[in-house]
Each structure stands twice: as C-alpha cells, then as structure tokens.
Design a protein around this motif. Structure first.
Motif, PDB file in Angstrom:
ATOM      1  N   ASN A 106     -54.836  19.613  23.643  1.00 35.91           N
ATOM      2  CA  ASN A 106     -55.565  19.504  24.933  1.00 35.91           C
ATOM      3  C   ASN A 106     -54.859  18.415  25.641  1.00 35.91           C
ATOM      4  OD1 ASN A 106     -56.881  18.792  27.442  1.00 35.91           O
ATOM      5  ND2 ASN A 106     -58.351  20.005  26.901  1.00 35.91           N
ATOM      6  N   ALA A 107     -53.892  18.517  26.690  1.00 32.20           N
ATOM      7  CA  ALA A 107     -52.869  17.322  26.936  1.00 32.20           C
ATOM      8  C   ALA A 107     -54.001  16.317  27.727  1.00 32.20           C
ATOM      9  CB  ALA A 107     -51.816  17.620  28.032  1.00 32.20           C
ATOM     10  N   LYS A 108     -54.933  16.668  28.476  1.00 32.19           N
ATOM     11  CA  LYS A 108     -55.926  15.768  29.282  1.00 32.19           C
ATOM     12  C   LYS A 108     -56.672  14.981  28.166  1.00 32.19           C
ATOM     13  CE  LYS A 108     -59.012  15.335  32.802  1.00 32.19           C
ATOM     14  NZ  LYS A 108     -60.014  16.217  33.848  1.00 32.19           N
ATOM     15  N   THR A 109     -57.372  15.598  27.128  1.00 30.57           N
ATOM     16  CA  THR A 109     -58.287  14.947  26.304  1.00 30.57           C
ATOM     17  C   THR A 109     -57.743  14.558  24.897  1.00 30.57           C
ATOM     18  OG1 THR A 109     -59.146  17.164  25.269  1.00 30.57           O
ATOM     19  CG2 THR A 109     -60.252  16.221  27.528  1.00 30.57           C
ATOM     20  N   LYS A 110     -56.542  15.087  24.540  1.00 25.19           N
ATOM     21  CA  LYS A 110     -55.884  14.909  23.377  1.00 25.19           C
ATOM     22  C   LYS A 110     -56.699  15.380  22.208  1.00 25.19           C
ATOM     23  CE  LYS A 110     -52.497  12.918  25.253  1.00 25.19           C
ATOM     24  NZ  LYS A 110     -52.963  13.150  26.627  1.00 25.19           N
ATOM     25  N   PHE A 111     -57.484  16.492  22.423  1.00 27.23           N
ATOM     26  CA  PHE A 111     -58.240  17.348  21.535  1.00 27.23           C
ATOM     27  C   PHE A 111     -57.242  18.215  20.710  1.00 27.23           C
ATOM     28  CE2 PHE A 111     -60.334  21.152  20.287  1.00 27.23           C
ATOM     29  CZ  PHE A 111     -61.247  20.577  19.193  1.00 27.23           C
ATOM     30  N   LEU A 112     -57.170  17.996  19.376  1.00 24.29           N
ATOM     31  CA  LEU A 112     -56.612  18.939  18.567  1.00 24.29           C
ATOM     32  C   LEU A 112     -56.989  20.523  18.551  1.00 24.29           C
ATOM     33  CD1 LEU A 112     -54.063  19.208  16.515  1.00 24.29           C
ATOM     34  CD2 LEU A 112     -55.613  18.565  14.606  1.00 24.29           C
ATOM     35  N   ILE A 113     -55.692  21.201  19.078  1.00 22.39           N
ATOM     36  CA  ILE A 113     -55.996  22.768  19.143  1.00 22.39           C
ATOM     37  C   ILE A 113     -55.851  23.174  17.847  1.00 22.39           C
ATOM     38  CG2 ILE A 113     -55.655  24.895  20.332  1.00 22.39           C
ATOM     39  CD1 ILE A 113     -55.104  23.354  22.972  1.00 22.39           C
ATOM     40  N   HIS A 114     -54.479  23.130  17.276  1.00 20.67           N
ATOM     41  CA  HIS A 114     -53.911  23.925  16.020  1.00 20.67           C
ATOM     42  C   HIS A 114     -52.821  22.893  15.436  1.00 20.67           C
ATOM     43  CE1 HIS A 114     -53.735  26.842  13.268  1.00 20.67           C
ATOM     44  NE2 HIS A 114     -52.288  26.837  13.644  1.00 20.67           N
ATOM     45  N   THR A 115     -52.946  22.982  14.248  1.00 20.60           N
ATOM     46  CA  THR A 115     -51.708  22.381  13.544  1.00 20.60           C
ATOM     47  C   THR A 115     -51.038  23.271  12.490  1.00 20.60           C
ATOM     48  OG1 THR A 115     -52.743  20.187  13.697  1.00 20.60           O
ATOM     49  CG2 THR A 115     -50.754  20.490  11.885  1.00 20.60           C
ATOM     50  N   ILE A 122     -52.491   7.838  20.754  1.00 23.13           N
ATOM     51  CA  ILE A 122     -53.791   8.369  20.044  1.00 23.13           C
ATOM     52  C   ILE A 122     -53.417   9.537  19.160  1.00 23.13           C
ATOM     53  CG2 ILE A 122     -54.121  10.102  22.060  1.00 23.13           C
ATOM     54  CD1 ILE A 122     -57.168   9.753  21.488  1.00 23.13           C
ATOM     55  N   ILE A 123     -52.430  10.219  19.671  1.00 22.23           N
ATOM     56  CA  ILE A 123     -51.995  11.445  18.455  1.00 22.23           C
ATOM     57  C   ILE A 123     -51.198  10.768  17.449  1.00 22.23           C
ATOM     58  CG2 ILE A 123     -50.080  13.090  18.938  1.00 22.23           C
ATOM     59  CD1 ILE A 123     -50.716  13.970  21.295  1.00 22.23           C
ATOM     60  N   GLN A 124     -50.292   9.905  17.424  1.00 17.02           N
ATOM     61  CA  GLN A 124     -49.522   9.230  16.617  1.00 17.02           C
ATOM     62  C   GLN A 124     -50.661   8.630  15.403  1.00 17.02           C
ATOM     63  OE1 GLN A 124     -46.945   6.327  18.176  1.00 17.02           O
ATOM     64  NE2 GLN A 124     -45.212   7.436  17.629  1.00 17.02           N
ATOM     65  N   SER A 125     -51.494   8.152  15.984  1.00 15.78           N
ATOM     66  CA  SER A 125     -52.787   7.567  15.052  1.00 15.78           C
ATOM     67  C   SER A 125     -53.633   8.711  14.115  1.00 15.78           C
ATOM     68  CB  SER A 125     -53.724   6.394  15.713  1.00 15.78           C
ATOM     69  OG  SER A 125     -54.220   7.119  16.743  1.00 15.78           O
ATOM     70  N   GLY A 126     -53.452   9.551  15.224  1.00 14.14           N
ATOM     71  CA  GLY A 126     -54.511  10.640  14.513  1.00 14.14           C
ATOM     72  C   GLY A 126     -53.677  11.406  13.446  1.00 14.14           C
ATOM     73  N   GLN A 127     -52.399  11.688  13.676  1.00 14.13           N
ATOM     74  CA  GLN A 127     -51.717  12.445  12.732  1.00 14.13           C
ATOM     75  C   GLN A 127     -51.329  11.539  11.467  1.00 14.13           C
ATOM     76  OE1 GLN A 127     -49.636  15.255  12.744  1.00 14.13           O
ATOM     77  NE2 GLN A 127     -50.583  15.714  14.691  1.00 14.13           N
ATOM     78  N   LYS A 128     -51.369  10.036  11.545  1.00 10.29           N
ATOM     79  CA  LYS A 128     -51.295   9.190  10.198  1.00 10.29           C
ATOM     80  C   LYS A 128     -52.721   9.547   9.325  1.00 10.29           C
ATOM     81  CE  LYS A 128     -48.287   5.717  12.316  1.00 10.29           C
ATOM     82  NZ  LYS A 128     -48.241   4.369  12.768  1.00 10.29           N
ATOM     83  N   ARG A 129     -53.602   9.493   9.949  1.00 11.67           N
ATOM     84  CA  ARG A 129     -54.920   9.786   9.436  1.00 11.67           C
ATOM     85  C   ARG A 129     -55.013  10.974   8.685  1.00 11.67           C
ATOM     86  NH1 ARG A 129     -57.077   7.822  14.115  1.00 11.67           N
ATOM     87  NH2 ARG A 129     -57.858   9.897  14.737  1.00 11.67           N
ATOM     88  N   ASN A 130     -54.607  12.086   9.198  1.00 16.70           N
ATOM     89  CA  ASN A 130     -54.429  13.533   8.481  1.00 16.70           C
ATOM     90  C   ASN A 130     -53.471  13.708   7.749  1.00 16.70           C
ATOM     91  OD1 ASN A 130     -56.846  13.776  10.128  1.00 16.70           O
ATOM     92  ND2 ASN A 130     -55.822  14.610  11.904  1.00 16.70           N
TER      93      ASN A 130
END
Length: 493
Positions: free
Chosen positions: A434-443, A474-482
């Motif tokens: 979600n581009a506004k909230t940066k909620f992950l929809i799918h990977t 926020i996306i980069q940090s989330g990707q590193k955690r996952n």
C-alpha cells in the motif's frame, strides 16, 4: 591528401570553438564593466543615504537634548526669580521695621514707649523675614545634563564597510539522500554574527563530478534560509544527480557561492512503451486509458518513426543506466487478443528499484507486476512463468489476487488506491505495498534468470505510473528484517 584535409578540419573546428569561447568571454567582460559601473553607483548612493540618515538621527537627538536643557534652565530661573522677589520684599519690610525700632528706642517719652515696644515686637513676630527659607529652592548646577560621547565617538570612528560574508562549505559527508528528499548541510570557516540568511541553489543533472558550464536544467533558488542546513522534500529523481551550492548573506551584501557539490539521486525512472501495448490501450508516457475502439492505432500511424522497441523510447534516450542494455521484442508485435498489456520501456537487471501506480478502482480488471522479455503477445500477466503480478478483479465482487505461472492466491487485505512495487533483482524479491501506509500486500520470492520489465494490464479502466522514486527507508528496513524468513507465498514463486 585526405589525411591532411581531416587534420585541417580538426584545426578549424578547434579554432572555431576557441573563437566562440573568446567571444563569450569578451561579452562577459563587457557585461562586467557595465555591472561594475551600475553597482558602484548604487553603493555610493546607498552610502550617501546611510550617512544622511545618521546625520538626521544625530541632529534630532541634538535638538531634543538642547530643548531639555532650555526647559530645565527656564524652570530653575522661574523658581529662583520668585524666591529672589520674596526675599527682596521681606528685606524692605525688615529694614523699615528696624528703622522704626531704632527711632522708638531713642525716643525720650516714657509714656508711649511701652506701647511702641509692644507694637514693634508684634510686627517682628509677623515679619516676612522670619518666615523665609534662606536656602535656594533649586541649584544652579547643571552638571546632571552634561553628556559624554566618548563611547559613541569610538563607535562612529569604527564605522566601516560591512565585510563580505565568508564562503560556506557544503559538508558532503553529512548530506543525506533518502526517501526522495535531500538534506544539505554546510558550515562557515568561522562564526559570523552578522549573517542574516543563506541562499541555496540546486539543479538537476545527469553528469557526475563538477557542474558543467552548460546544463540542460537551470538553477533553482531557495532564499531566506536561517539555519546551516536545509531539506528538500517532494522531489522526483528523474536525473542521476543534483548539484548544490550555497552562499551567505548579511543585511547588505552576499558572499561568494560555495564550491558546487554533486549528490547522487539513484532512482528507477521509466515510461510506458506505447509501441508494445494492446491496441485498445491509449498510452501516454505515464498514463493509460482503456479505449474500446482501438483509437490508439491511428495515433501510432501518425508517428512513423516510432518503433516497437524500448531501445528508442524517450525515457531510455534521456537517461540510460550504465548497468542496463536495451533489448527489443525481436520478432514480436504488440500485445493482442485478451492480453491488454503494456510494458515499461526500461529493464531491471540489477539493484533495488521501486515505483508506484495509481489505478481506477472501478476498472473491471487491473494488474501490475514485472515480466520477462519473452512474455508472449497473447500471454496475460500472471498466467505464464514469464510474469508475476497482483490482479484486481472487479466483476461480481472485488477481489485482489497474486498470480504467477497460472497459479493464484487470494489476498485478504483492503484494496489501496495506489500500489508501491519493490524489486530486488539480486535477491529475487518482488513485493507489493500500500503506497500510502507501506503495508505489505504480497511478496514473490524467486530467482530472476533474465532481466525483467515493469508490466501492467487494464481492461475497462485507467491507471498512471509514478517513477523517479527511491526505495522508501521503511521498505528497505522491512526487507532486511524479513530476508532470512521464508515467504508465505512461496507456492506461487
């Protein structure tokens, strides 16, 4: 003979360029002379005005202080004159009384002496001379209205031309470029309390290193900056770099610009490849509208020089990634049948890239993702092993699914108005947010064997893309955690 001619042509070209440089420099010198005359006249007029203003202030101050001295003198004169008049009258009355007393004491008549002595005693008791204060009501000293301009005189003698502010230095190591913002930090060689503000200029460029004399983009000016840092927000990075320079200003004059610095603004920039799209899609550079009449075919015929290859698209000609090489859809026409598809005009073969897409939620169908160049002209996104996407179905009820290789997974989440797409080519990660909230929809997690291209599909709807965006922090940090965890959608990869 031919070699001599070629050599002579090079000499002529070199001389022509040098002549042009000299002519430009002569024009600059003439302009500088004119500017010098105008600027010196302006400075002289300003100086005259400042001294005239100073003289006016001093004269007004002098007139005010002289008026106060005159008022004080008049007030004290009045008091002293009144006291002098009262004393003069008392003295006259006392002298008369003294003469009467002398006459009485010398009188030989005994009968009237007693009564006369009593009358003189009563008169002395009531005499003004004995009711007067023999102390002056006011002082004749005016020292309290004296002035000492020693300090002020020293200040006036210290008046001199305002110094030109020192040249700032941009601290490249402290500048930050992230989330499509740039924070620029600078400092002065030494503290200067007279600095009023700073002027920061920036300009986009595709050239690394020092700024060139001639650039495609003009300097953009930001004035009135009070601190020694500034953050530019809401940028779109459609060039590879940005030049910055800054100067300090006091109340009267500006200093020299700092040495320009160049900051890299890495972002993925592309446009839509109209040459490969389905004929029912009306494609502009960044927008697509459904056109059931296929009117876009006539638009394409107007531009006979346009090819079906992204190699010749405007976006790729404007800025080519040094890591990418154009690859045409050799031997393939536009998408057709039910593949209402359009591709981006730039490939991804390295790094981390991010872009966003806004779409009409009333579209009957919409999809966004990436595809290989081998995607067939009849292939629909997600229905072959050459594409990965999330798909919006808006028929009887709205649904959002992740598709790859003709497999689908329903996504239980609200449908956003704008979707962010993140692709990490080396790690084989394709994520949707979600581009506004940066909620992950799918990977999707896979291993890309070939370069991929942004891919889109729409039927009975419209969408627009937003490029020149950096990967959000926020996306980069989330990707590193996952990065060390397994994907819940592995069955689709």
């Amino acid at each position: 003979m031919g070699e001599h001619k070629e050599s002579l042509r090079k000499i002529i070209t070199t001389l022509a360029l040098k002549n042009e440089e000299i002519q430009n420099f002569v024009c600059c010198l003439k302009q500088s002379l004119q500017n010098l005359e105008a600027n010196s006249t302006r400075v002289q007029d300003d100086l005259e005005s400042e001294f005239s203003s100073l003289h006016t202030v001093l004269n007004e101050l002098k007139d005010g202080m002289l008026t106060r001295v005159k008022q004080e003198r008049a007030s004290r004169t009045y008091e002293l004159q009144n006291q002098l008049g009262a004393c003069t009258k008392a003295l006259e009355s006392s002298e008369e009384l003294l003469e009467v007393a002398n006459q009485t004491i010398c009188s030989a008549e005994a009968d009237g002496f007693t009564q006369a002595a009593k009358d003189i005693k009563d008169s002395v008791t009531m005499a003004p001379a004995f009711r007067l204060s023999l102390k002056a009501k006011v002082s004749d000293n005016m020292n309290h209205m004296m002035v000492d301009f020693t300090q002020e005189r020293e200040m006036l003698l210290a008046i001199k031309f305002l110094p030109v502010p020192a040249t700032p230095e941009i601290l490249v190591s402290e500048c930050q470029v992230c989330d499509n913002t740039v924070m620029v930090t600078w400092s002065l060689p030494e503290a200067d309390s007279k600095i009023d503000h700073y002027v920061l200029e920036h300009r986009r460029t595709n050239h690394e290193g020092p700024p060139r004399a001639r650039e495609d983009y003009p300097w953009m000016v930001l004035e009135g900056i009070r601190e020694t840092e500034h953050t530019l927000t809401g940028l779109r990075f459609d060039t590879r770099y940005i030049n910055f320079r800054v100067k300090a200003c006091n109340k009267a004059v500006a200093g020299e610009f700092s040495e320009p610095v160049t900051l890299e603004t890495h972002a993925f920039t592309f446009k839509l490849d109209a040459g490969s799209s389905h004929q029912n899609l009306r494609v502009e550079d960044l927008t697509v509208e459904w056109d059931s009449s296929g009117g876009k075919v006539q638009d394409m015929r107007k531009d006979k020089n346009r090819t079906n290859s992204p190699m010749h698209s405007p976006a790729r000609c404007a800025m080519m990634s040094p890591k990418r090489t154009p690859s045409a859809r050799v031997g393939r026409d536009r998408f057709t049948a039910e593949s209402y598809t359009v591709l981006g005009d730039s490939m991804i073969d390295a790094g981390q890239q991010y872009w966003e897409v806004s779409f009409d939620k009333e579209s009957k169908a919409f999809a966004v993702g990436v595809a290989l160049r081998s995607l067939g002209r009849f292939d629909q996104l997600g229905k072959s092993n050459a594409s990965w996407c999330i798909h919006l179905n808006n028929w009887l009820q709205q649904s959002l699914t992740a598709k790859h290789n003709n497999k689908a997974r329903t996504l239980e989440c609200p449908i956003p108005d704008r979707i962010g797409v993140y692709c990490n080519y080396e790690e084989g990660t394709l994520s949707f947010y979600n581009a506004k909230t940066k909620f992950l929809i799918h990977t999707f997690r896979t291993k890309f064997q070939q370069p991929v291209i942004p891919a889109f599909m729409v039927w009975n709807g419209s969408f627009s893309i937003h490029t020149g965006l950096q990967v959000p922090s926020i996306i980069q940090s989330g990707q590193k955690r996952n990065s060390g965890t397994s994907s819940s959608n592995a069955s689709l990869t």
